[in-house]
Design an enzyme around this catalytic site. Structure first.
Site, PDB file in Angstrom:
ATOM      1  N   TYR A  71      31.920  44.471  41.245  1.00  0.00           N
ATOM      2  CA  TYR A  71      33.372  44.436  41.091  1.00  0.00           C
ATOM      3  C   TYR A  71      34.052  45.212  42.190  1.00  0.00           C
ATOM      4  CZ  TYR A  71      32.866  42.393  36.455  1.00  0.00           C
ATOM      5  OH  TYR A  71      32.580  41.552  35.412  1.00  0.00           O
TER       6      TYR A  71
ATOM      7  N   GLU B 285      27.523  46.740  30.316  1.00  0.00           N
ATOM      8  CA  GLU B 285      27.269  45.311  30.545  1.00  0.00           C
ATOM      9  C   GLU B 285      25.792  45.064  30.818  1.00  0.00           C
ATOM     10  OE1 GLU B 285      28.451  41.626  33.552  1.00  0.00           O
ATOM     11  OE2 GLU B 285      29.594  43.488  33.633  1.00  0.00           O
TER      12      GLU B 285
ATOM     13  N   GLU C 158      31.824  49.862  27.568  1.00  0.00           N
ATOM     14  CA  GLU C 158      31.283  48.644  28.181  1.00  0.00           C
ATOM     15  C   GLU C 158      29.979  48.893  28.928  1.00  0.00           C
ATOM     16  OE1 GLU C 158      32.407  45.201  31.497  1.00  0.00           O
ATOM     17  OE2 GLU C 158      33.828  46.799  31.082  1.00  0.00           O
TER      18      GLU C 158
ATOM     19  N   LYS D  96      33.264  46.421  24.635  1.00  0.00           N
ATOM     20  CA  LYS D  96      33.296  45.266  25.531  1.00  0.00           C
ATOM     21  C   LYS D  96      31.864  44.904  25.891  1.00  0.00           C
ATOM     22  CE  LYS D  96      35.462  43.298  29.638  1.00  0.00           C
ATOM     23  NZ  LYS D  96      36.484  43.431  30.685  1.00  0.00           N
TER      24      LYS D  96
ATOM     25  N   ARG E 199      48.323  41.248  46.929  1.00  0.00           N
ATOM     26  CA  ARG E 199      47.789  41.688  45.639  1.00  0.00           C
ATOM     27  C   ARG E 199      48.920  41.829  44.627  1.00  0.00           C
ATOM     28  NH1 ARG E 199      44.788  45.165  49.115  1.00  0.00           N
ATOM     29  NH2 ARG E 199      46.090  46.959  48.524  1.00  0.00           N
TER      30      ARG E 199
ATOM     31  N   SER F  59      37.838  39.895  26.359  1.00  0.00           N
ATOM     32  CA  SER F  59      38.418  40.698  27.435  1.00  0.00           C
ATOM     33  C   SER F  59      37.915  40.066  28.725  1.00  0.00           C
ATOM     34  CB  SER F  59      37.978  42.166  27.332  1.00  0.00           C
ATOM     35  OG  SER F  59      38.495  42.914  28.420  1.00  0.00           O
TER      36      SER F  59
ATOM     37  N   LYS G 222      39.164  51.762  30.520  1.00  0.00           N
ATOM     38  CA  LYS G 222      37.933  50.976  30.634  1.00  0.00           C
ATOM     39  C   LYS G 222      36.966  51.655  31.597  1.00  0.00           C
ATOM     40  CE  LYS G 222      35.902  47.127  32.923  1.00  0.00           C
ATOM     41  NZ  LYS G 222      36.075  46.098  33.938  1.00  0.00           N
TER      42      LYS G 222
ATOM     43  N   SER H 222      33.084  38.011  29.863  1.00  0.00           N
ATOM     44  CA  SER H 222      32.581  36.651  30.098  1.00  0.00           C
ATOM     45  C   SER H 222      31.341  36.644  30.981  1.00  0.00           C
ATOM     46  CB  SER H 222      33.670  35.775  30.728  1.00  0.00           C
ATOM     47  OG  SER H 222      34.173  36.365  31.912  1.00  0.00           O
ATOM     48  N   GLY H 223      31.204  37.630  31.852  1.00  0.00           N
ATOM     49  CA  GLY H 223      29.967  37.819  32.599  1.00  0.00           C
ATOM     50  C   GLY H 223      29.530  36.677  33.491  1.00  0.00           C
ATOM     51  N   GLY H 224      30.458  35.919  34.054  1.00  0.00           N
ATOM     52  CA  GLY H 224      30.080  34.835  34.959  1.00  0.00           C
ATOM     53  C   GLY H 224      29.923  33.482  34.291  1.00  0.00           C
TER      54      GLY H 224
ATOM     55  N   ASP I 241      41.558  44.229  36.466  1.00  0.00           N
ATOM     56  CA  ASP I 241      41.266  45.564  36.987  1.00  0.00           C
ATOM     57  C   ASP I 241      40.316  45.534  38.179  1.00  0.00           C
ATOM     58  OD1 ASP I 241      39.363  44.580  35.161  1.00  0.00           O
ATOM     59  OD2 ASP I 241      38.498  46.565  34.923  1.00  0.00           O
TER      60      ASP I 241
END
Length: 390
Positions: A390, A219, A217, A259, A87, A328, A177, A301-303, A65
């Site tokens: 993002y 984060e 989410e 998430k 894309r 995810s 999301k 996963s956050g990097g 996304d």
């Protein structure tokens, strides 16, 4: 006499609210009837079923996304221009991977992708359905500065969300999301935490009213040099606030997915935590804050590197949990895929096979059966970017 001020809702004012009455004694001889709102959405059963389908054994979510600008950064890393055709080609590679549905239960799409088709004219949502993968959609409008805070952000996108969500449902999306963030180095301030929680709750209620299962989410960014204990403290505060406002907005817990970030030390902390330690702290936070009614915890996963994200997930599934604990992932599923593809048609099959390798690894981690033996050095490289957007 506190109950005397309880406002009686008009059940006919909304299709989502019904009433249930009960009696409260106000003394030895008097009884007062009061009414409380009970959520009765026409989508309730579908929402619960969709959430259960996504939170199915051995499967997780593929997040593709990224905004067009972020997707452009990914394409630039392999020397491709940020055009719609490029894309589309990349997303087609991912979404038409044969057998992907064995390991992936849902795919989060950007708005452009939801309405796109393959070069042969087949809608991407139909490609997903054939693999029994639920199409999802990113609905937030991104982060902007939060006035009055400590250089923090809030997530915009509530304006017009109901009408947009209704259109996404018509197009085939069945979950949504909304990503907001909390920064530990910036405090976080009470204002930022409350804004994040309230925005997520309003989004979740609007999504459910329009047939979309909301992924919740907030984060907690990896940025910082704080220890894992500080991350746990902040995570508990954030999730307490989130569930308070979800309840205030009458969100159906059985029809949402979470998430969260894993509870880890800050990316710049001098001591790295083992998967076992990360699992211990993360599950402690979840058990203290997340009701068992919630069907699925789909970690971001956050990097982290591809292998780190999989190892940590595997550690969390070494004993039974009240929820489906899964993934995810975006970069942690796509990094090797993108580098294998390189934008060349002759590499599509090899890139799709690399996606299946990563998807299968995380499927095994969801089952608690993953081993990092044989993983490539590329898959072990961290992907943390300070201040990542993002």
């Amino acid at each position: 006499m506190a109950c005397a001020s309880f406002a009686k809702l008009n059940a006919m004012s909304s299709p989502w609210i019904s009433q249930q009455s009960f009696s409260i004694r106000q003394g030895s001889s008097s009884t007062r009837r009061v009414s409380v709102p009970i959520r009765a959405s026409a989508y309730s059963d579908e929402l619960v079923q969709t959430a259960k389908s996504i939170a199915s054994t051995g499967r997780g979510i593929l997040a593709i996304d990224e905004s067009n600008a972020t997707c452009g950064k990914r394409l630039a890393s392999i020397g491709l221009e940020n055009t719609e055709a490029n894309r589309q080609a990349y997303r087609q590679l991912l979404l038409t991977t044969p057998g992907l549905g064995e390991y992936i239960s849902g795919a989060i799409l950007f708005e452009e992708t939801l309405y796109q088709s393959t070069t042969d004219g087949k809608k991407f949502v139909d490609c997903l359905r054939e693999e029994k993968i639920v199409p999802g959609i990113k609905v937030d409008k991104g982060l902007v500065p939060l006035p009055g805070s400590n250089n923090e952000s809030w997530c915009q996108g509530l304006d017009g969300l109901a009408s947009r969500s209704a259109e996404y449902y018509k197009q085939g999306a069945r979950f949504a999301k909304w990503r907001t963030v909390v920064s530990i180095p910036c405090g976080p301030s009470a204002l930022a935490v409350k804004e994040a929680a309230w925005g997520l709750a309003r989004y979740a209620a609007i999504s459910q009213d329009n047939g979309l299962v909301p992924i919740v989410e907030p984060e907690i960014l990896l940025d910082g040099d704080h220890p894992i204990e500080r991350t746990l403290e902040v995570a508990e505060k954030v999730w307490a606030e989130v569930f308070f406002y979800l309840a205030e907005n009458n969100v159906i817990f059985e029809g949402i997915l979470l998430k969260p970030s894993m509870v880890t030390p800050g990316a710049e902390h001098k001591e790295k935590a083992s998967p076992e330690t990360i699992a211990k702290y993360t599950l402690t936070m979840l058990k203290r804050r997340v009701p068992p009614a919630v069907p699925g915890i789909m970690f971001l996963s956050g990097g982290q590197s591809e292998v780190e994200a999989t190892l940590n997930l595997n550690a969390m599934n070494q004993s039974p949990n009240p929820w489906h604990v899964s993934f995810s992932y975006a970069r942690a599923l796509q990094n090797t895929v993108l580098k294998t593809w390189q934008g060349r048609p002759e590499n599509v099959e090899a890139a799709q096979k690399s996606l299946l390798v990563r998807a299968k690894a995380n499927s095994l981690a969801q089952l608690g059966r993953y081993s990092a033996e044989g993983e490539s050095e590329e898959a072990k490289k961290g992907m943390f970017v300070k201040g990542y957007t993002y």
